[in-house]
Design a protein around this motif. Structure first.
Motif, PDB file in Angstrom:
ATOM      1  N   SER A   1      62.957  28.407  48.784  1.00 50.46           N
ATOM      2  CA  SER A   1      62.783  29.977  48.155  1.00 50.46           C
ATOM      3  C   SER A   1      63.001  30.067  46.658  1.00 50.46           C
ATOM      4  O   SER A   1      62.285  31.285  45.978  1.00 50.46           O
ATOM      5  CB  SER A   1      63.789  31.421  48.739  1.00 50.46           C
TER       6      SER A   1
ATOM      7  N   ASP B   1      66.220  23.752  47.542  1.00 46.28           N
ATOM      8  CA  ASP B   1      66.140  25.248  48.360  1.00 46.28           C
ATOM      9  C   ASP B   1      64.872  25.762  47.667  1.00 46.28           C
ATOM     10  O   ASP B   1      64.067  26.235  46.996  1.00 46.28           O
ATOM     11  CB  ASP B   1      67.181  26.053  47.693  1.00 46.28           C
TER      12      ASP B   1
ATOM     13  N   PRO C   1      67.741  38.571  45.571  1.00 54.43           N
ATOM     14  CA  PRO C   1      66.809  37.613  45.167  1.00 54.43           C
ATOM     15  C   PRO C   1      66.318  36.626  44.271  1.00 54.43           C
ATOM     16  O   PRO C   1      65.906  38.126  43.551  1.00 54.43           O
ATOM     17  CB  PRO C   1      65.471  38.606  46.614  1.00 54.43           C
TER      18      PRO C   1
ATOM     19  N   SER D   1      62.807  35.565  42.855  1.00 57.15           N
ATOM     20  CA  SER D   1      61.753  36.220  43.061  1.00 57.15           C
ATOM     21  C   SER D   1      60.953  35.018  42.152  1.00 57.15           C
ATOM     22  O   SER D   1      61.806  35.244  40.995  1.00 57.15           O
ATOM     23  CB  SER D   1      60.747  37.611  43.230  1.00 57.15           C
TER      24      SER D   1
END
Lengths: 258, 185
Positions: free
Chosen positions: B30, B28, A37, A39
């Motif tokens: 994120s 995207d 991921p 972040s």
């Protein structure tokens, strides 16, 4: 984009060509596994290439000028050239009052310029090809310029939308159009930059995909070379365009009367 | 745009070869916080470096260069001015020297002329004196010659008279000779 999406679909056909024009824009963690991921604090490829851009700026403008020579070295000469180029642009477009904002405009110009050019290195990532980055840049300019406009001129800043030269009955119509165009500015400002870079980089990848067919590969190499040359131009021109538009918006804020 | 993204996503989902993700990484969401955070950091660093170090330094260098060029031009102007002054002074000195030389020549010429005149005068006087002296000497010689002539004439007359055997009175002979000489003179 539709064609690219189709190409992506076609790329998966067995025995066909394989196109991955958008893989190069993926944000990946620089350390660790792919698919980890990302972040907000993760050091990603975007982080790395932004840092490279910052290092290039420091290399050119700080290390390059450490001699402070009256007769400059080559690097110092280049740094002075960039300085003079942006300084003159700010002065010509906004006038003397705009020179206060020269460091900010210089920051924008150098960041975009070096991001664009570093993105042209093979395997590099281009931060300015991401709408997230260009939107922050453009919104930053938009908000700053609007605030400056109101702080410097008060409500007179709204005169930017009220064309005194136009016939009276047309003025409200023009005002609506002007307001819309004002709010479209950050959109066009950011999408122009990201769009140009995405298009060029994706096109190179698409042509590179054609190289899988032996008969087409020489053509593919020629096309990649040509587009790469074009991209070298685009990288510089888009940095210039973004900067000069910033100057023009700033001029509107400093001198709202047409 | 959204439909296209879905198409791409579907395509990826169908073929399943790729890691899951939207068609355009740009969309995207994120990844946005990461990019925005690092963008702001980068811009902050660049702005800090530019405003604190690079731009003042380059501005100072450019100003210094402009100043140097201006000073050099002024110095060159000054030097040219001085060169012109020197040239004028040289010309003046030359003219003065020439005038001085002319003056000296004229003076010397006059001096020489005066000297020459005095010398000539002196020489003339000397010549006159010498001439007078010589005149006197010549007169004396002439006189003595005349006296000698009468003496010789007397002696010869006496001898002749003696030779003729006459016993002549010497005084008479002298008187006769003198009378003869006086007649001729």
């Amino acid at each position: 984009m539709a064609t690219e999406a189709v190409a992506l679909v076609e790329g998966e056909e067995p025995g066909g060509l394989v196109f991955h024009p958008f893989d190069q824009f993926e944000i990946k963690p620089l350390f660790g596994e792919i698919g980890d991921p990302v972040s907000w604090y993760t050091i990603s490829n975007a982080t790395f290439w932004m840092a490279m851009a910052a290092l290039c700026v420091i290399g050119l403008l700080v290390i390059g000028t450490r001699g402070r020579a009256v007769i400059p070295s080559r690097v110092q000469s280049a740094a002075e050239l960039v300085y003079g180029f942006v300084y003159k642009m700010v002065e010509d477009v906004t006038g003397k009052e705009g020179l206060k904002y020269f460091p900010w405009i210089m920051t924008l110009f150098l960041f975009i310029l070096f991001s664009n050019y570093l993105g042209l290195l093979p395997l590099a990532f281009t931060p300015t090809s991401h709408i997230a980055v260009t939107a922050v840049l453009a919104l930053g300019v938009f908000i700053t310029v609007t605030v400056i406009g109101f702080v410097k001129n008060g409500m007179a800043f709204l005169g930017l939308f009220w064309m005194k030269e136009a016939p009276l009955f047309l003025r409200p119509v023009i005002a609506i159009i002007e307001v819309i165009s004002y709010f479209v500015r950050p959109v066009s400002h950011s999408i122009r930059l990201a769009g140009n870079l995405v298009a060029g980089h994706a096109m190179i990848k698409v042509f590179a995909g054609f190289a899988a067919i032996a008969a087409l590969s020489p053509l593919s190499v020629v096309a990649i070379t040509a587009i790469y040359g074009l991209e070298v131009l685009v990288a510089g021109i888009q940095a210039y365009v973004f900067t000069i538009l910033t100057c023009i918006y700033l001029k509107d804020a400093l001198h709202p009367s047409h | 745009m959204a439909t296209e993204t879905i198409t791409a996503e579907e395509a990826l989902a169908v073929h399943g070869a790729e890691a899951a993700g939207p068609g355009m990484p740009q969309l995207d969401v994120s990844s946005f916080p990461n990019q925005i955070f690092w963008l702001l950091v980068t811009l902050g660093v660049i702005y800090f470096v530019l405003s604190r170090f690079a731009l003042p330094r380059i501005g100072a260098v450019l100003a210094e260069r402009a100043g140097t060029i201006t000073n050099d031009i002024a110095a060159a102007e000054e030097l040219r001015h001085r060169a012109r002054e020197a040239e004028t002074a040289y010309d003046k000195a030359l003219a003065d020297a020439r005038a001085e030389a002319n003056r000296i020549v004229a003076e010397t010429k006059a001096q020489i002329q005066a000297d020459l005149d005095t010398e000539i005068e002196k020489a003339d006087a000397q010549i006159a004196a010498k001439t007078a002296e010589s005149q006197a000497a010549i007169d004396e010689i002439r006189e003595s010659a005349a006296r000698n002539v009468s003496e010789v004439a007397r002696d010869v007359a006496r001898e002749i008279v003696a030779a003729f055997g006459a016993d002549a009175d010497a005084a008479k002979v002298d008187a006769a000779v003198d009378a003869k000489l006086g007649e001729r003179a």
